[in-house]
Enzyme design. Structure first.
Site, mmCIF file in Angstrom:
data_model
loop_
_atom_site.group_PDB
_atom_site.id
_atom_site.type_symbol
_atom_site.label_atom_id
_atom_site.label_comp_id
_atom_site.label_asym_id
_atom_site.label_seq_id
_atom_site.Cartn_x
_atom_site.Cartn_y
_atom_site.Cartn_z
ATOM 1 N N HIS A 140 42.462 45.892 44.145
ATOM 2 C CA HIS A 140 41.409 45.936 43.741
ATOM 3 C C HIS A 140 41.508 47.084 41.958
ATOM 4 O O HIS A 140 40.318 47.328 41.902
ATOM 5 C CB HIS A 140 40.106 45.972 43.976
ATOM 6 C CG HIS A 140 39.770 43.954 44.385
ATOM 7 N ND1 HIS A 140 38.611 44.264 44.706
ATOM 8 C CD2 HIS A 140 40.190 43.293 43.798
ATOM 9 C CE1 HIS A 140 38.162 42.518 44.620
ATOM 10 N NE2 HIS A 140 39.375 41.953 44.082
ATOM 11 N N CYS A 199 33.028 45.057 45.277
ATOM 12 C CA CYS A 199 34.491 45.299 45.379
ATOM 13 C C CYS A 199 35.193 46.537 44.511
ATOM 14 O O CYS A 199 35.411 47.407 44.867
ATOM 15 C CB CYS A 199 34.862 44.169 46.021
ATOM 16 S SG CYS A 199 34.834 42.855 45.406
#
Length: 482
Positions: free
Chosen positions: A102, A39
């Site tokens: 993130h 990710c």
């Protein structure tokens, strides 16, 4: 989400009618790739147009190890990187991120310090719940300050899978579109994570899928996208809005079948550099500009969205750095195909390269025997002898080469003695050599961890009475097992 999770890509339950209609009204890419099988690095690549090895989203703590941004990570997106929303400001765009950031959770990595004007979401994945002693629950932000934490103000019921987050994220998106529609050009980055384990969906969607809880989450995402496209039509801006749907990595088969998706005919899944780990669903929609019902066999990359978005805004990419993303407008608007390689990195290591229909593996590895024996399996039911290895196997002197058109599952490597192998090896070797000779790796951001930098006291915690006391600061090397 995985390549095989949409009905238009062959998912047999046909439970994504809105995304399927988006494909029917626009263009589908069967050969579109993330920039990493994990990710954080893939999202960094999307927003910079640069491979993770260039923008610093990798680790050198061990050879060919995946790494991401858990809340103990010290690093994040460097100030030297120019992100898409920063550049779009030059053309008057207002930008919002909804969902998972993130790219680092410490103050210097905040998305509003890197070009975004608004944010509703979290800096990390929705893992938990934690006891707020050994590890804090992940905060949820509105713009500069936290407004609560997962499993507290934003509950996720791990037993039932119920959470209202996708509905909250949908409303944030709709409100932003309506506010900006007649005021400014806008960039909306809708980064939901309901299909990431622990998978969740809101009550109206729970138990409605033939596919279990993962299907419930996918149906809710599909429904949300349908509502966003509908509001674009209602506001009469559909023909002036470019929409692209894709994923940051392949479906995580480790959590299958109840909480894992489908990578279609491809080998393995998230965490691996086989096709199942990095080939993604990808749909482009722009009524009146992209002809309906098109399929493009252009090799595409998530990094192309950076360069393509700049082109749509009348801007050019920065010239002082290597940009890996292509401008896809010739493919989208004229049906042209551009020759380009796809590089598959795992950490600091170039594992494979695709050029045309041929893919060469220089290294193969799924995960260690130790992890595999503990039940961690990135390729359940898909063992291919000599390919899905549990030792890191070096093929740099004699790469394994597959023809992805005839063998999308990477099960039958070409014979080393064949003329096809020799020709493909020659072309790919030349491209890889040029890439590696010119490569200037960025400073690795995912090497150092420190429990003191976790989300103990995010901005805004004082107002909520949510500040926690951090432990003693002890920086150490992050240990990445995969």
């Amino acid at each position: 989400m995985g390549w095989g999770d949409l009905g238009v890509y062959g998912e047999p339950s046909r439970e994504t009618p809105n995304l399927d209609r988006m494909a029917a009204e626009g263009m589908l890419f069967p050969n579109f790739y993330s920039a990493n099988p994990l990710c954080s690095p893939s999202r960094a690549a999307l927003l910079t147009g640069r491979l993770p090895i260039r923008n610093g989203f990798y680790t050198t703590n061990a050879h060919a190890r995946n790494a991401y941004t858990p809340q103990e990570i010290v690093g994040g997106i460097p100030d030297s990187e120019q992100l898409l929303p920063e550049l779009l400001k030059k053309a008057g765009y207002v930008s919002k991120i909804v969902g998972k950031w993130h790219l680092g959770h410490r103050p210097q990595f905040h998305p509003l310090k890197h070009g975004f004007d608004e944010w509703f979401g979290s800096p990390n994945c929705h893992f938990g719940p934690y006891d707020n002693k050994g590890r804090p629950n992940i905060p949820v932000y509105r713009d500069w300050e936290m407004v609560g934490r997962y499993y507290e103000e934003f509950p996720i019921n791990l037993k039932t899978g119920e959470a209202n987050l996708t509905q909250i994220y949908l409303q944030e998106a709709l409100d932003f579109i309506k506010r900006q529609a007649q005021r400014h050009p806008f960039f909306l980055y809708w980064a939901v994570d309901a299909t990431h384990a622990p998978v969740y969906a809101s009550k109206p969607f729970l138990g409605t899928s033939q596919r279990g809880r993962y299907g419930d989450a996918a149906r809710e995402i599909d429904d949300s996208i349908g509502k966003m496209l509908e509001v674009l039509h209602d506001l009469h801006i559909a023909d002036n809005t470019f929409v692209f749907f894709t994923s940051d990595n392949g479906a995580a088969l480790i959590s299958a079948p109840e909480q894992g998706g489908s990578n279609g005919p491809f080998l393995c899944g998230k965490q691996t550099t086989f096709e199942g780990g990095m080939r993604e669903p990808a749909l482009a929609w722009w009524p009146g500009h992209i002809a309906a019902g098109q399929v493009s066999h252009q090799l595409g990359s998530i990094m192309d969205l950076f360069t393509t978005s700049l082109a749509l805004a009348g801007l050019t990419p920065p010239r002082d750095r290597a940009i890996d993303g292509l401008n896809l407008l010739p493919a989208l608007l004229q049906g042209r195909l551009m020759d380009r390689p796809v590089f598959y990195y795992r950490g600091d290591t170039l594992m494979a390269t695709t050029l045309g229909q041929h893919k060469a593996h220089f290294w193969t590895w799924t995960n260690s025997w130790e992890n595999f024996r503990q039940g961690i399996d990135f390729c359940p039911g898909q063992n291919v002898s000599g390919v899905t290895t549990h030792n890191l196997e070096d093929h740099t002197k004699l790469p394994l080469i597959f023809h992805l058109g005839r063998d999308p599952g990477e099960r039958f490597p070409l014979s080393f003695a064949s003329a096809e192998y020799q020709e493909a090896l020659s072309r790919i070797t030349s491209v890889v050599q040029q890439h590696q000779e010119a490569l200037v790796p960025g400073q690795p951001q995912l090497n150092v961890c420190n429990w003191a930098v976790m989300n103990w006291a995010p901005p805004g915690c004082e107002k909520l009475g949510k500040c926690l006391t951090p432990p003693e600061s002890i920086p150490k090397k992050c240990l990445w097992s995969h």
